[in-house]
Each structure stands twice: as C-alpha cells, then as structure tokens.
Scaffold this motif. Structure first.
Motif, mmCIF file in Angstrom:
data_model
loop_
_atom_site.group_PDB
_atom_site.id
_atom_site.type_symbol
_atom_site.label_atom_id
_atom_site.label_comp_id
_atom_site.label_asym_id
_atom_site.label_seq_id
_atom_site.Cartn_x
_atom_site.Cartn_y
_atom_site.Cartn_z
ATOM 1 N N UNK A 18 0.786 -1.226 0.000
ATOM 2 C CA UNK A 18 0.000 0.000 0.000
ATOM 3 C C UNK A 18 0.820 1.280 0.000
ATOM 4 N N UNK A 19 1.801 1.425 0.909
ATOM 5 C CA UNK A 19 2.611 2.649 0.923
ATOM 6 C C UNK A 19 3.338 2.927 -0.391
ATOM 7 N N UNK A 20 3.797 1.881 -1.066
ATOM 8 C CA UNK A 20 4.485 2.081 -2.335
ATOM 9 C C UNK A 20 3.521 2.529 -3.416
ATOM 10 N N UNK A 21 2.281 2.089 -3.334
ATOM 11 C CA UNK A 21 1.266 2.573 -4.273
ATOM 12 C C UNK A 21 1.038 4.066 -4.082
ATOM 13 N N UNK A 22 1.019 4.507 -2.830
ATOM 14 C CA UNK A 22 0.844 5.937 -2.536
ATOM 15 C C UNK A 22 2.017 6.740 -3.082
ATOM 16 N N UNK A 23 3.233 6.232 -2.874
ATOM 17 C CA UNK A 23 4.426 6.915 -3.384
ATOM 18 C C UNK A 23 4.348 7.050 -4.902
ATOM 19 N N UNK A 84 8.834 3.994 -6.864
ATOM 20 C CA UNK A 84 7.570 3.640 -6.228
ATOM 21 C C UNK A 84 6.754 2.671 -7.051
ATOM 22 N N UNK A 85 6.645 2.944 -8.361
ATOM 23 C CA UNK A 85 5.838 2.085 -9.226
ATOM 24 C C UNK A 85 6.421 0.685 -9.338
ATOM 25 N N UNK A 86 7.737 0.593 -9.578
ATOM 26 C CA UNK A 86 8.357 -0.725 -9.754
ATOM 27 C C UNK A 86 8.340 -1.529 -8.455
ATOM 28 N N UNK A 87 8.545 -0.847 -7.330
ATOM 29 C CA UNK A 87 8.480 -1.553 -6.046
ATOM 30 C C UNK A 87 7.061 -2.031 -5.772
ATOM 31 N N UNK A 88 6.092 -1.176 -6.066
ATOM 32 C CA UNK A 88 4.684 -1.570 -5.892
ATOM 33 C C UNK A 88 4.352 -2.763 -6.775
ATOM 34 N N UNK A 89 4.777 -2.723 -8.029
ATOM 35 C CA UNK A 89 4.507 -3.841 -8.931
ATOM 36 C C UNK A 89 5.143 -5.124 -8.416
ATOM 37 N N UNK A 90 6.392 -5.023 -7.960
ATOM 38 C CA UNK A 90 7.088 -6.199 -7.434
ATOM 39 C C UNK A 90 6.306 -6.808 -6.275
ATOM 40 N N UNK A 195 -3.995 7.895 -16.693
ATOM 41 C CA UNK A 195 -4.298 6.477 -16.912
ATOM 42 C C UNK A 195 -3.441 5.590 -16.017
ATOM 43 N N UNK A 196 -2.175 5.982 -15.817
ATOM 44 C CA UNK A 196 -1.297 5.211 -14.930
ATOM 45 C C UNK A 196 -1.846 5.204 -13.509
ATOM 46 N N UNK A 197 -2.296 6.363 -13.051
ATOM 47 C CA UNK A 197 -2.900 6.446 -11.717
ATOM 48 C C UNK A 197 -4.124 5.538 -11.640
ATOM 49 N N UNK A 198 -4.913 5.518 -12.712
ATOM 50 C CA UNK A 198 -6.080 4.645 -12.736
ATOM 51 C C UNK A 198 -5.710 3.177 -12.663
ATOM 52 N N UNK A 199 -4.662 2.779 -13.372
ATOM 53 C CA UNK A 199 -4.212 1.381 -13.354
ATOM 54 C C UNK A 199 -3.775 0.979 -11.949
ATOM 55 N N UNK A 200 -2.943 1.813 -11.324
ATOM 56 C CA UNK A 200 -2.458 1.493 -9.978
ATOM 57 C C UNK A 200 -3.622 1.435 -8.990
ATOM 58 N N UNK A 201 -4.522 2.390 -9.076
ATOM 59 C CA UNK A 201 -5.659 2.426 -8.144
ATOM 60 C C UNK A 201 -6.535 1.188 -8.279
ATOM 61 N N UNK A 202 -6.816 0.776 -9.512
ATOM 62 C CA UNK A 202 -7.689 -0.380 -9.702
ATOM 63 C C UNK A 202 -7.039 -1.667 -9.198
ATOM 64 N N UNK A 203 -5.767 -1.849 -9.510
ATOM 65 C CA UNK A 203 -5.092 -3.057 -9.032
ATOM 66 C C UNK A 203 -4.948 -3.029 -7.521
ATOM 67 N N UNK A 204 -4.609 -1.864 -6.968
ATOM 68 C CA UNK A 204 -4.478 -1.749 -5.522
ATOM 69 C C UNK A 204 -5.810 -1.969 -4.825
ATOM 70 N N UNK A 205 -6.873 -1.472 -5.421
ATOM 71 C CA UNK A 205 -8.211 -1.686 -4.853
ATOM 72 C C UNK A 205 -8.562 -3.177 -4.857
ATOM 73 N N UNK A 206 -8.174 -3.852 -5.920
ATOM 74 C CA UNK A 206 -8.425 -5.292 -5.985
ATOM 75 C C UNK A 206 -7.608 -6.031 -4.939
ATOM 76 N N UNK A 207 -6.361 -5.583 -4.717
ATOM 77 C CA UNK A 207 -5.538 -6.180 -3.670
ATOM 78 C C UNK A 207 -6.184 -5.994 -2.298
ATOM 79 N N UNK A 208 -6.767 -4.832 -2.073
ATOM 80 C CA UNK A 208 -7.454 -4.573 -0.805
ATOM 81 C C UNK A 208 -8.652 -5.508 -0.640
#
Length: 218
Positions: A18-23, A84-90, A195-208
C-alpha cells in the motif's frame, strides 16, 4: 493455501504494498503537474513578466530560474515515481504468486522493464495478467492497454521533440512547430499519467478486496 498461511500473508505482504502505491501515485501526479507548469512558464511567463514591468534581464533571470526549479521537481518526481511504481509492482506480483493465483515471477516482472525490445510489451502483459489473476474484470484490461499504448506514443513524441530541438541548433525551426510538439507531448504525458494512476488504483483496490477476503476467511 492453509488458513494460517493466508493470515501470515495478510499481515506481512499486504502491509508493504500500500505505501508504495501511494508513493507511485503522488510522484506520477506531481510529475504531470510540473510538466504542465513548465509548459505554462515556457509559453507565457517571459512575456507576462515584461508586461508587469520587469526589465528584460530580470525577466530572463526569473524565467531561467523557474525552468530550473521545475526541472528539478520533475527529476525528483520521476525518480520517486519509477522507484515507487516498480516496487509496488514487485510487491503486488509477489502477493499474487504467494496466493498461488499467478505464475508470474516478481523478479522477472521487474527485469522486463529493462530488457530492450522486451520492454515494449512485456510490462503491459505483466500488469494485465496480474489484474486477471487477482480476479479483476476483463473489461478493465482495456484501461491497462490504453495506458500502455499512450505511454509508448508519448515516449516517441518526446524523443521526436528532443530531436527537433537538436536540429533547431543547426537549422532554424519555426517556434510554432516546437511549441506545437511540446504542447502535444505535455498533453499526452498528462493523459498517460492519469491512466497510470487509474491502473495502480484499480489493481491496488483489488488487492485490498483480496486482503479483506483473506481476513474474512480466517
């Protein structure tokens, strides 16, 4: 996966993603905003300063300082955005792998960004498959595809603009052409960032949602 294993996964893995998604989201947003501000400064700042009564030398100095500061903000935001993005993806891919819903390798998913040729399509496939493996709706993959395609177009346009700037040092190119390409590049970059923000938000929301399902299952 046993209930105890899922509980441990919930406590350890989900707390770090979660924190890396915010970053990543903040950095991408700041970078896009700084690009807009830079374009505004390049087009209007100098003439506006002259109209306000500044001497040409003072206006030139303020103009240069503004571009320098915005360039620094862009560079810092870019670094934090990439990290932030690459760490979040990892972390996200690792969670999907530990949940045994994905066969993606977190390290391979990360390395795919840095292998020439492969980085033109593999990162998109990684995020698309990650979304599907987490149980996301198939229609949402269009958002990931749109982001990726627009990102490639933005990169191409940015390289083209830089080439025009280099050619302009030898052959005088009309200011209108340079401004038009800069405007198009900035507009596409901002849209890509959205669009990148949208991608991260949707995947992060699914993770939640997956985390909540694991908690309920325990």
């Amino acid at each position: 996966m046993c209930v105890a294993c899922r509980a441990r996964l919930t406590q350890r893995s989900f707390s770090s993603v979660g924190p890396w998604a915010v970053v990543a989201l903040l950095a991408v947003g700041i970078h896009a905003l700084s690009e807009l501000l830079q374009l505004s400064v390049m087009i209007w700042a100098f003439s506006t300063l002259l109209e306000l009564g500044y001497a040409r030398s003072d206006a030139t100095a303020l103009y240069a300082e503004s571009l320098f500061l915005l360039g620094m903000v862009q560079a810092i935001a870019w670094v934090f955005g990439v990290v932030g993005f690459l760490t979040w993806q990892f972390q996200a891919v690792r969670i999907a792998t530990q949940l045994e819903v994905s066969r993606l390798s977190p390290r391979w998913a990360l390395l795919s960004w840095f292998i020439p040729g492969l980085n033109l399509f593999k990162p998109y496939q990684v995020l698309r498959d990650l979304w599907r493996d987490l149980g996301g709706e198939s229609s949402r993959t269009l958002l990931i595809l749109a982001w990726w395609c627009l990102g490639l177009l933005t990169l191409t346009l940015g390289l083209g603009h830089e080439l025009l700037l280099q050619v302009d040092e030898v052959v005088n190119i009309k200011t209108f052409v340079l401004r038009a390409t800069q405007l198009a590049y900035t507009a596409m970059l901002v849209l890509t960032a959205v669009l990148c923000i949208g991608v991260v938000r949707h995947i992060q929301r699914r993770l939640t949602q997956v985390k909540r399902e694991l908690v309920d299952g325990t």
